[in-house]
Design an enzyme around this catalytic site. Structure first.
Site, PDB file in Angstrom:
ATOM      1  N   SER A  47      71.684  42.659  25.124  1.00  0.00           N
ATOM      2  CA  SER A  47      72.913  43.360  24.722  1.00  0.00           C
ATOM      3  C   SER A  47      73.701  42.495  23.759  1.00  0.00           C
ATOM      4  O   SER A  47      73.641  41.255  23.820  1.00  0.00           O
ATOM      5  CB  SER A  47      73.779  43.666  25.941  1.00  0.00           C
ATOM      6  OG  SER A  47      75.051  44.170  25.549  1.00  0.00           O
TER       7      SER A  47
ATOM      8  N   TYR B 216      77.978  40.867  33.395  1.00  0.00           N
ATOM      9  CA  TYR B 216      76.956  41.582  32.622  1.00  0.00           C
ATOM     10  C   TYR B 216      76.528  40.758  31.414  1.00  0.00           C
ATOM     11  O   TYR B 216      75.335  40.600  31.132  1.00  0.00           O
ATOM     12  CB  TYR B 216      77.521  42.934  32.185  1.00  0.00           C
ATOM     13  CG  TYR B 216      76.617  43.728  31.275  1.00  0.00           C
ATOM     14  CD1 TYR B 216      75.557  44.469  31.788  1.00  0.00           C
ATOM     15  CD2 TYR B 216      76.831  43.750  29.896  1.00  0.00           C
ATOM     16  CE1 TYR B 216      74.739  45.215  30.941  1.00  0.00           C
ATOM     17  CE2 TYR B 216      76.022  44.489  29.060  1.00  0.00           C
ATOM     18  CZ  TYR B 216      74.970  45.219  29.583  1.00  0.00           C
ATOM     19  OH  TYR B 216      74.161  45.952  28.749  1.00  0.00           O
TER      20      TYR B 216
END
Length: 247
Positions: free
Chosen positions: A143, A156
């Protein structure tokens, strides 16, 4: 690109029931591959396999891949259902949002279990399966959050940074075995989950390209890395973030 470009190729995709995972499953099937989806959602698996064209094109394996034994069993079942596995796509993930000072051990562990530990276990299982054939592709979903801070995403982001690091380590160790290991760091992707967070419009406006990615935009990048057209890239993370991160 003909629809038979991936004919005879067998692909294992984790978290392939919806969102980017289903876009990946659809693209590989469309290009001629047979796909095995590993997902914890049993009902979603059955629906996804049906939408992909049934058991001649796709199979589903229900499994929780957060721990080594179960992950290895799930991969073995998927590979056996296909005959063998040429490609692993580590797509399974969760996108939790919580202020850093409120992240407790349970939230931290769950985020790392799904986004990083599962990727590690599945990649080990795939490597052991692919080594005798001296060929294979492993592509993992990281990501852009691994590069830039976003509020409420610390755990995350840390897990996705770990995906990038493990990608390099796997690539280095598996290069002599003919196995190429890469990752893709997407920006925001247009999924029901993202829209439900209420930040879709803000993300679209803050992206230099002026829009959130369609899942197919990212699927095409993953597809290239997994295909035979990629002959010399390994240990790399391709950023596909609409210009949010330019590295």
């Amino acid at each position: 690109m003909g629809s038979a470009e991936m004919a005879g190729r067998h692909v294992v995709i984790t978290g392939g029931v919806r969102g980017l995972g289903f876009a990946l499953s659809s693209l590989f099937v469309e290009r001629g591959a047979k796909v095995a989806i590993i997902d914890i959602d049993k009902d979603g698996l059955a629906s996804a396999v049906e939408r992909l064209g049934g058991p001649t094109k796709a199979v589903g394996v229900a499994g929780d891949i957060r721990r080594r034994d179960k992950a290895h069993v799930a991969f073995s079942l998927a590979a056996s259902a296909l005959g063998h596995a040429d490609i692993l796509i580590n797509n399974a993930g969760v996108y939790p949002r919580k202020p850093m000072l409120e992240i407790d051990d349970e939230a931290w562990d769950y985020t790392f279990d799904v986004n990083l530990r599962a990727m590690f276990h599945m990649s080990v299982a795939a490597a052991n399966h692919m080594k005798p054939r001296k060929a294979g592709r492993i592509v993992s979903i990281a990501s852009i959050d691994a590069y830039i801070p976003y509020a409420k995403n610390a755990h995350y982001a840390a897990a996705k940074a770990g995906v990038i690091s493990l990608t390099k380590s796997f690539a280095q160790e598996l290069a002599p075995e003919g196995i190429l290991v890469n990752a893709v760091s997407p920006g925001p992707i247009d999924t029901p989950n993202l829209r439900a967070l209420g930040i879709y419009e803000d993300l679209a406006k803050s992206t230099p390209l002026g829009r959130v990615a369609d899942p197919s935009d990212i699927a095409e990048v993953v597809y290239f890395l997994a295909s035979e057209r990629n002959r010399y890239m390994t240990g790399e993370t391709v950023i596909a973030g609409g210009g949010i991160v330019m590295d």
